[in-house]
Design an enzyme around this catalytic site. Structure first.
Site, mmCIF file in Angstrom:
data_model
loop_
_atom_site.group_PDB
_atom_site.id
_atom_site.type_symbol
_atom_site.label_atom_id
_atom_site.label_comp_id
_atom_site.label_asym_id
_atom_site.label_seq_id
_atom_site.Cartn_x
_atom_site.Cartn_y
_atom_site.Cartn_z
ATOM 1 N N GLY A 301 0.807 -1.327 -0.087
ATOM 2 C CA GLY A 301 -0.149 0.036 0.044
ATOM 3 C C GLY A 301 0.830 1.307 0.038
ATOM 4 C CB SER A 302 0.133 4.576 1.449
ATOM 5 O OG SER A 302 -1.151 4.610 0.989
ATOM 6 C CB THR A 303 4.697 1.313 3.244
ATOM 7 O OG1 THR A 303 4.160 0.197 2.838
ATOM 8 C CG2 THR A 303 3.630 1.329 4.344
ATOM 9 C CG MET A 304 5.096 0.211 -2.015
ATOM 10 S SD MET A 304 6.524 -0.697 -1.635
ATOM 11 C CE MET A 304 7.532 -0.595 -3.098
#
Length: 579
Positions: A301-304
């Site tokens: 998810g948004s951790t990328m």
């Protein structure tokens, strides 16, 4: 009349004839040959060809007893015991010799913690010369059994493992089987070093199983090596407690925490819940045994998004203050629409990461070549098995860039279409904590700084770290990640769980990955909560508080001085992240 009969006998031609001398010699010679044959046979059996008969005798009476080696101990980084072996005699019997005293057998069954019928079933076959009654009983129990004086029941010296840290470190340490062989975790990964080498003793036993004499030389056992892990048992225990509390509070399915020392690359904690007690493994499920931080993969998810920001800085596509128009909060690519949780309008690159804008991230990513994204993802370890000597470590999934369609390139920029483990995610974030260097990781204690691999320029890593700090402040997605006395930076992630060929409607994973202190990071902490179902599921709500508590406790234990004034903090509501 009697005289006439006597004359008749003496006049018999058979008695009157003389026996030939050769006949008597033949008989004597035959007897002599018989004695010689017996003597030769005896000489053959006793002296010349005695190997076969000696072996037959040994088969019946000689035994090679294994002298077990003491398995090596496992310590944490501070010298506290994580695993050790203690004497645990095993009870065995010769069924045909066992005394059938009912009172003694009933007492024996009680000491062995088994029903009397079960014990009698083990002893019912009197043709057997050996049967285990119970492996590895406590020494006090063995002494009580010996005091019974029950004929035909014996004990054998063995060892069993004890794990002082119990369920908090179970997934790291693992356990051994009844033969003292590693089955999970470090016990399995380093089984050869820990096991040592058993010795042997050749003896002659009588039919009662008693040793009569030693035969040949005794080979002494070689004890296993001790191991000192990088794990800090106190950090491990605290992280496990906070994780367990969060899983229970949010009625989640499971959770994991990874704590890395970015100075040395040491793994300080690797906690999972649900867990198990290593010494009590009855009725365990695979879900309890699995080290989820290393074996489970998920779409991050948004951790990328910070990696896309770093690549944009590295390629000169943007600066931290570059404005990106995200209105009207959605973007259509190849017939698919990408949306933000809330429309934000014009955002700087700093704000794109702070508020976790999908649209802003995708607009940056679509200015890059697929290969450029793939190269960076690969360099920080995605799609590659971590070099960690641990069973079950997975590589995740990162498809070849040549197969990416535009919509896939877009979704991969915010963490969909690839998969990684929590451990991979934690290690990847060491790039931002180590000023652009990817740190090698180790399970073994290391006192020297680890040499990292340069991935991005230091100034760009510092710029992204500032963005991650903004994400934990007011207006960001993770103000609940703030730690008392320490500055922190990190990124939330919330992802739909895959189910079949699509995504589940109401099943999520919430995670948070970050570092502290921000100006000179010492640790990276990654937290994942699987399927929270108590109402909140965003990473900033379910995972960030575990990060906050773990950071405070870990840095204090490492002796890191606070870099902020310790004062009550007002934590505002987090901005909902897009996913």
């Amino acid at each position: 009349m009697s005289r006439s009969r006597a004359v008749a006998y003496t006049s018999s031609p058979l008695l009157a004839s003389r026996t030939p001398i050769w006949r008597s010699k033949l008989i004597v010679a035959g007897i002599a040959v018989g004695f010689l044959a017996l003597a030769a046979r005896a000489a053959w059996i006793q002296v010349i060809g005695n190997e076969f008969f000696r072996k037959q005798g040994e088969v019946r009476f000689a035994r090679t007893l294994e002298l077990p080696a003491n398995r090596g101990r496992i310590f944490d980084r501070n010298g506290l015991l994580l695993a050790t072996s203690v004497p645990a005699p095993s009870i065995w019997a010769i069924p045909e010799d066992v005394d059938r005293d009912k009172a003694k057998l009933a007492r024996l069954a009680k000491l062995l913690e088994m029903p009397l019928p079960e014990l009698m079933k083990k002893l019912e076959d009197e043709d057997r010369s050996f049967v285990w009654l119970k492996r590895q009983v406590d020494e006090p129990v063995a002494k009580e059994i010996a005091a019974l004086g029950l004929k035909g029941v014996y004990e054998r010296k063995e060892y069993k493992r004890q794990y002082p840290e119990g369920e908090s470190a179970a997934h790291v340490i693992g356990f051994t089987n009844v033969e003292d062989r590693g089955q999970e975790g470090v016990e399995l990964a380093f089984d050869k070093q820990l096991a040592g080498r058993a010795g042997s003793r050749r003896v002659i036993k009588d039919r009662m199983g008693r040793i009569v004499e030693d035969v040949g030389e005794q080979v002494p056992p070689v004890d296993g090596q001790d191991l000192q892990l990088a794990i800090d048992s106190k950090v491990q225990f605290f992280a496990y407690q906070k994780l367990r509390d969060a899983v229970l509070e949010h009625k989640a399915k499971a959770g994991s925490v990874v704590v890395l020392d970015v100075a040395t690359g040491e793994v300080l904690a690797l906690a999972n819940y649900p867990s198990y007690v290593p010494g009590k493994r009855h009725n365990l499920s695979g879900a309890q045994l699995r080290n989820r931080a290393l074996t489970d993969t998920f779409e991050p998810g948004s951790t990328m998004k910070p990696f896309i920001a770093a690549l944009a800085l590295q390629k000169g596509l943007a600066r931290p203050d570059t404005v990106i128009q995200t209105a009207p909060g959605r973007l259509t690519i190849g017939g698919s629409t990408i949306s933000d949780a809330h429309p934000h309008g014009a955002l700087t690159l700093n704000q794109v990461i702070q508020k976790s804008s999908n649209v802003g991230t995708v607009k940056l990513a679509m200015q890059m070549q697929p290969r450029e994204m793939w190269d960076l993802y690969s360099e920080v370890g995605f799609g590659q098995r971590p070099q960690l000597p641990f069973p079950g470590v997975v590589s995740g999934k990162l498809r070849a860039h040549k197969t990416w369609r535009p919509i896939e390139q877009a979704t991969m920029s915010y963490g969909y279409g690839l998969s990684a483990s929590l451990f991979q995610l934690a290690r990847a974030y060491s790039v931002f904590a180590r000023d652009g260097e990817l740190v090698p990781v180790t399970l073994m204690k290391s006192d020297s700084p680890a040499a990292g691999l340069r991935v991005i320029d230091a100034k760009n890593a510092l710029a992204v770290r500032h963005m991650l700090h903004l994400a934990t402040q007011s207006g960001g997605t993770a103000p609940k990640a703030q730690a008392m006395g320490y500055s922190v930076g990190g990124k939330t992630g919330t992802a739909h769980k895959q189910e079949g060929k699509g995504y589940a409607d109401r099943k999520y994973r919430g995670f948070f990955v970050g570092m502290a202190p921000v100006e000179n990071p010492r640790i990276v902490v990654a937290v994942m909560i699987d399927e929270p179902s108590a109402g909140r599921y965003y990473g900033g709500d379910v995972a960030a508080p575990v990060f906050s508590a773990t950071v405070q406790q870990t840095l204090r234990m490492l002796g890191v001085q606070p870099d902020m004034n310790v004062k009550p903090q007002i934590v505002v509501e987090a901005v909902e992240e897009s996913f």
